[in-house]
Design a protein around this motif. Sequence first.
Motif, PDB file in Angstrom:
ATOM      1  N   CYS A 118       0.837  -1.198   0.000  1.00 11.29           N
ATOM      2  CA  CYS A 118       0.000   0.000   0.000  1.00 11.29           C
ATOM      3  C   CYS A 118       0.871   1.247   0.000  1.00 11.29           C
ATOM      4  O   CYS A 118       1.686   1.454   0.904  1.00 11.29           O
ATOM      5  N   ALA A 119       0.704   2.094  -1.015  1.00  4.83           N
ATOM      6  CA  ALA A 119       1.491   3.323  -1.132  1.00  4.83           C
ATOM      7  C   ALA A 119       0.721   4.556  -0.685  1.00  4.83           C
ATOM      8  O   ALA A 119       1.259   5.664  -0.725  1.00  4.83           O
ATOM      9  N   TYR A 120      -0.512   4.397  -0.274  1.00  5.45           N
ATOM     10  CA  TYR A 120      -1.304   5.564   0.121  1.00  5.45           C
ATOM     11  C   TYR A 120      -0.796   6.142   1.444  1.00  5.45           C
ATOM     12  O   TYR A 120      -0.443   5.410   2.371  1.00  5.45           O
ATOM     13  N   PRO A 134      -8.086   2.638   3.775  1.00  5.36           N
ATOM     14  CA  PRO A 134      -8.438   1.308   4.298  1.00  5.36           C
ATOM     15  C   PRO A 134      -7.408   0.225   3.997  1.00  5.36           C
ATOM     16  O   PRO A 134      -7.383  -0.805   4.680  1.00  5.36           O
ATOM     17  N   MET A 135      -6.552   0.442   2.990  1.00  3.79           N
ATOM     18  CA  MET A 135      -5.537  -0.554   2.669  1.00  3.79           C
ATOM     19  C   MET A 135      -4.261  -0.386   3.501  1.00  3.79           C
ATOM     20  O   MET A 135      -3.433  -1.297   3.542  1.00  3.79           O
ATOM     21  N   ARG A 136      -4.088   0.746   4.115  1.00  3.90           N
ATOM     22  CA  ARG A 136      -2.854   1.006   4.854  1.00  3.90           C
ATOM     23  C   ARG A 136      -2.973   0.485   6.288  1.00  3.90           C
ATOM     24  O   ARG A 136      -3.891   0.820   7.015  1.00  3.90           O
ATOM     25  N   LYS A 137      -2.045  -0.366   6.695  1.00  5.67           N
ATOM     26  CA  LYS A 137      -2.026  -0.819   8.082  1.00  5.67           C
ATOM     27  C   LYS A 137      -1.853   0.383   9.015  1.00  5.67           C
ATOM     28  O   LYS A 137      -1.093   1.295   8.670  1.00  5.67           O
ATOM     29  N   PRO A 138      -2.579   0.445  10.125  1.00  3.79           N
ATOM     30  CA  PRO A 138      -3.229  -0.649  10.843  1.00  3.79           C
ATOM     31  C   PRO A 138      -4.614  -1.055  10.346  1.00  3.79           C
ATOM     32  O   PRO A 138      -5.258  -1.909  10.965  1.00  3.79           O
ATOM     33  N   ASN A 139      -5.099  -0.443   9.276  1.00  2.00           N
ATOM     34  CA  ASN A 139      -6.368  -0.902   8.705  1.00  2.00           C
ATOM     35  C   ASN A 139      -6.162  -2.279   8.060  1.00  2.00           C
ATOM     36  O   ASN A 139      -5.065  -2.606   7.599  1.00  2.00           O
ATOM     37  N   PRO A 140      -7.198  -3.071   7.969  1.00  2.00           N
ATOM     38  CA  PRO A 140      -7.044  -4.465   7.545  1.00  2.00           C
ATOM     39  C   PRO A 140      -7.203  -4.714   6.056  1.00  2.00           C
ATOM     40  O   PRO A 140      -7.249  -5.867   5.621  1.00  2.00           O
ATOM     41  N   GLY A 141      -7.285  -3.654   5.239  1.00  2.00           N
ATOM     42  CA  GLY A 141      -7.653  -3.816   3.839  1.00  2.00           C
ATOM     43  C   GLY A 141      -6.823  -4.810   3.054  1.00  2.00           C
ATOM     44  O   GLY A 141      -7.363  -5.592   2.257  1.00  2.00           O
ATOM     45  N   MET A 142      -5.502  -4.797   3.231  1.00  2.00           N
ATOM     46  CA  MET A 142      -4.664  -5.714   2.457  1.00  2.00           C
ATOM     47  C   MET A 142      -4.927  -7.165   2.839  1.00  2.00           C
ATOM     48  O   MET A 142      -4.949  -8.056   1.979  1.00  2.00           O
ATOM     49  N   LEU A 143      -5.148  -7.419   4.116  1.00  2.00           N
ATOM     50  CA  LEU A 143      -5.448  -8.780   4.553  1.00  2.00           C
ATOM     51  C   LEU A 143      -6.795  -9.234   4.009  1.00  2.00           C
ATOM     52  O   LEU A 143      -6.955 -10.375   3.555  1.00  2.00           O
ATOM     53  N   LEU A 144      -7.761  -8.336   4.033  1.00  2.00           N
ATOM     54  CA  LEU A 144      -9.089  -8.679   3.525  1.00  2.00           C
ATOM     55  C   LEU A 144      -9.052  -8.916   2.017  1.00  2.00           C
ATOM     56  O   LEU A 144      -9.742  -9.814   1.508  1.00  2.00           O
ATOM     57  N   GLU A 145      -8.253  -8.123   1.302  1.00  2.00           N
ATOM     58  CA  GLU A 145      -8.131  -8.301  -0.148  1.00  2.00           C
ATOM     59  C   GLU A 145      -7.506  -9.648  -0.477  1.00  2.00           C
ATOM     60  O   GLU A 145      -7.957 -10.364  -1.385  1.00  2.00           O
ATOM     61  N   LYS A 164       3.268  -2.319  16.030  1.00  2.00           N
ATOM     62  CA  LYS A 164       1.924  -2.491  16.565  1.00  2.00           C
ATOM     63  C   LYS A 164       0.877  -2.377  15.456  1.00  2.00           C
ATOM     64  O   LYS A 164      -0.186  -2.996  15.539  1.00  2.00           O
ATOM     65  N   ALA A 165       1.176  -1.586  14.413  1.00  2.00           N
ATOM     66  CA  ALA A 165       0.234  -1.452  13.302  1.00  2.00           C
ATOM     67  C   ALA A 165      -0.014  -2.789  12.624  1.00  2.00           C
ATOM     68  O   ALA A 165      -1.126  -3.058  12.148  1.00  2.00           O
ATOM     69  N   ASP A 166       1.008  -3.648  12.568  1.00  2.00           N
ATOM     70  CA  ASP A 166       0.833  -4.981  11.980  1.00  2.00           C
ATOM     71  C   ASP A 166      -0.123  -5.813  12.824  1.00  2.00           C
ATOM     72  O   ASP A 166      -1.011  -6.500  12.306  1.00  2.00           O
ATOM     73  N   MET A 167       0.079  -5.741  14.138  1.00  2.00           N
ATOM     74  CA  MET A 167      -0.776  -6.499  15.047  1.00  2.00           C
ATOM     75  C   MET A 167      -2.215  -5.983  14.992  1.00  2.00           C
ATOM     76  O   MET A 167      -3.169  -6.759  14.991  1.00  2.00           O
ATOM     77  N   GLU A 168      -2.366  -4.666  14.926  1.00  2.32           N
ATOM     78  CA  GLU A 168      -3.714  -4.098  14.883  1.00  2.32           C
ATOM     79  C   GLU A 168      -4.428  -4.471  13.592  1.00  2.32           C
ATOM     80  O   GLU A 168      -5.629  -4.754  13.596  1.00  2.32           O
ATOM     81  N   ALA A 169      -3.683  -4.487  12.481  1.00  2.00           N
ATOM     82  CA  ALA A 169      -4.288  -4.904  11.213  1.00  2.00           C
ATOM     83  C   ALA A 169      -4.777  -6.342  11.309  1.00  2.00           C
ATOM     84  O   ALA A 169      -5.856  -6.684  10.823  1.00  2.00           O
TER      85      ALA A 169
END
Length: 219
Positions: A118-120, A134-145, A164-169
């Motif tokens: 995610c480059a956003y 939504p694609m940038r961690k800590p948001n889960p977008g990449m995992l959901l995609e 922590k952003a990885d864990m939150e995602a």
Amino acid sequence: MADSTTPDPYPLAEPGLWVERVGRTVFPAGTPALFLDRDGTINFDTGYPDDPAEIVLRADIAAAISAANRAGVPVIIVTNQSGIARGYYGWSDFAAVNGRVLELLRADSAFVDMVLACAYHEAGSGPLAAADHPMRKPNPGMLLEAARRLRLDLRRSLIVGDKKADMEAGQRAGLSQGWLVEGQAAVQSSFTIRPWCDRADFDGLLAAIAALGAASGAP
């Protein structure tokens, strides 16, 4: 420097989202996955890495990925790349660095099945300028995609990261556990954070990966 908004010849699902399917392995629907952050987790973080010659893998990471490969568990990289939005480098530089990461892993018999980047970022410009995308961690977008494309069971999946952003995602995506590189154990509702600081922790991670494969019925 390449234009970061140019989709060709890179696998961009949108201007700021790289989605690359690596290899041809087909996984049964409902398979859990091993998600990994890249910089600081797979390779040492040099700070907005843009030079393939500077890439060095962390010790034992290839062994963890190989364990997932043997267990029939998809291995998926999910990485924030705000350096592209900030104009520090372009998708061509990302492609070169990521290719080197995958090359070094393959040399250690470790194979990745999908890469999402995610480059956003709010400090970006043009189409890459986005606050709390939504694609940038800590948001889960990449995992959901990744789950949508590979029909994964997120609940039984796990994530390894150094922030922590990885864990939150992982928690927001519905995963049950995460392994924090050089971090501390913690429990947040149904999401458990486990440390990866020493050999005993790494052995625990290998056991968790093997359990994913056993639960999936992999040979």
